[in-house]
Design a protein around this motif. Structure first.
Motif, short mmCIF file in Angstrom:
data_model
loop_
_atom_site.label_atom_id
_atom_site.label_comp_id
_atom_site.label_asym_id
_atom_site.label_seq_id
_atom_site.Cartn_x
_atom_site.Cartn_y
_atom_site.Cartn_z
N HIS A 74 0.82 -1.21 0.00
CA HIS A 74 0.00 0.00 0.00
C HIS A 74 0.86 1.26 0.00
CE1 HIS A 74 -4.40 -0.78 0.48
NE2 HIS A 74 -3.89 -1.99 0.37
N SER A 126 0.83 1.72 -6.19
CA SER A 126 -0.47 1.33 -5.64
C SER A 126 -1.40 2.50 -5.45
CB SER A 126 -0.29 0.63 -4.29
OG SER A 126 0.23 -0.66 -4.44
N TYR A 171 -5.83 6.03 -6.78
CA TYR A 171 -6.71 6.23 -5.64
C TYR A 171 -6.92 7.71 -5.37
CZ TYR A 171 -6.23 1.28 -4.51
OH TYR A 171 -6.27 -0.08 -4.55
N GLY A 213 -2.00 -9.78 -2.28
CA GLY A 213 -3.03 -8.75 -2.44
C GLY A 213 -4.24 -9.07 -1.59
N CYS A 269 -8.87 -9.23 -1.89
CA CYS A 269 -10.01 -9.31 -2.78
C CYS A 269 -11.27 -9.33 -1.93
CB CYS A 269 -9.94 -10.55 -3.65
SG CYS A 269 -9.94 -12.10 -2.72
N GLU A 276 -7.29 -6.46 -5.56
CA GLU A 276 -6.15 -5.56 -5.47
C GLU A 276 -4.90 -6.42 -5.33
OE1 GLU A 276 -5.94 -1.91 -2.76
OE2 GLU A 276 -5.08 -3.53 -1.54
N TRP A 291 1.19 -7.23 -10.80
CA TRP A 291 0.29 -6.68 -11.81
C TRP A 291 0.59 -7.28 -13.18
CZ3 TRP A 291 0.52 -0.70 -10.77
CH2 TRP A 291 -0.11 -0.43 -9.55
N THR A 309 -14.25 1.38 -11.13
CA THR A 309 -12.86 1.76 -11.37
C THR A 309 -12.83 3.10 -12.09
OG1 THR A 309 -10.73 0.95 -12.22
CG2 THR A 309 -12.65 0.61 -13.64
N ASN A 315 -7.91 2.97 -15.73
CA ASN A 315 -7.49 1.63 -15.33
C ASN A 315 -7.96 0.60 -16.36
OD1 ASN A 315 -6.67 -0.66 -14.01
ND2 ASN A 315 -7.50 -0.05 -12.02
#
Length: 193
Positions: free
Chosen positions: A25, A30, A34, A76, A78, A95, A101, A131, A135
């Protein structure tokens, strides 16, 4: 609560998950998609505490799970979150830590497992996710499940960056049709509570 896939254990968070969760995070990759309130360094510990609280609620409406790669590495988190949603609907989110990724289909494997759990075990009628338009990875993942996208009212912080808010949706019928025509290939599924 535990769900499994070929490569992962999806389980409730434990205290030992905090260092790895906080580390990814804190990674600037990451936080780039956001909002300003979601990048606070103290937030990781608060989130894990919230996820653990959800695990003990009755009835349980939110399932926010750690994604553990076989061998014990947290990669991650979820979740399927139904609190605040219309009955029969839940928000799906996945995530991954930045180093995972776009690799090996991890997110797709996890999304398929959560969708199957939601439609089969929780008897949901629709799963959705949200989203930002920037993204593209999430749009591809949602599309591979057979989901459709809908543009939603966009928060000011997204507008300031030139983005739009996108919601993707898939109904139980769409999911089952994708399974029956083999456009969605589920992973071998096992569930234990």
């Amino acid at each position: 609560m535990q769900l499994t896939t070929n490569r992962f254990l999806l389980r409730d968070f434990v205290d030992a998950d905090l260092p790895a969760f906080a580390a990814y995070h804190a990674d600037p990759r990451s936080t780039e998609l956001y909002g300003p309130d979601e990048t606070n360094p103290v937030l990781a510990a608060e989130l894990i505490e919230l996820f653990r609280t959800w695990a003990f609620e009755t009835p349980r409406l939110n399932y926010q799970l750690a994604i553990i790669r076989r061998g014990g590495t947290l990669v991650g988190c979820c979740g399927l979150r139904g609190k605040g949603a219309e009955p029969g609907r839940a928000e799906l989110g996945v995530e991954l830590a930045p180093e995972y990724w776009g690799r090996y289909g991890y997110a797709l494997e996890v999304m398929k497992r959560l969708a199957n759990f939601g439609f089969s075990d929780l008897e949901l009628t629709e799963i959705y996710g949200s989203t930002v338009s920037a993204n593209a990875k999430v749009a591809r993942l949602a599309g591979s499940l057979g989901a459709v996208s809908v543009e939603r009212p966009t928060p000011d912080w997204m507008v300031a960056r030139g983005w739009r808010q996108i919601e993707w949706q898939i109904s139980r019928e769409q999911w089952q049709a994708g399974l029956s025509n083999n456009s969605i290939k589920p992973n071998p599924l096992r569930r234990s509570v």
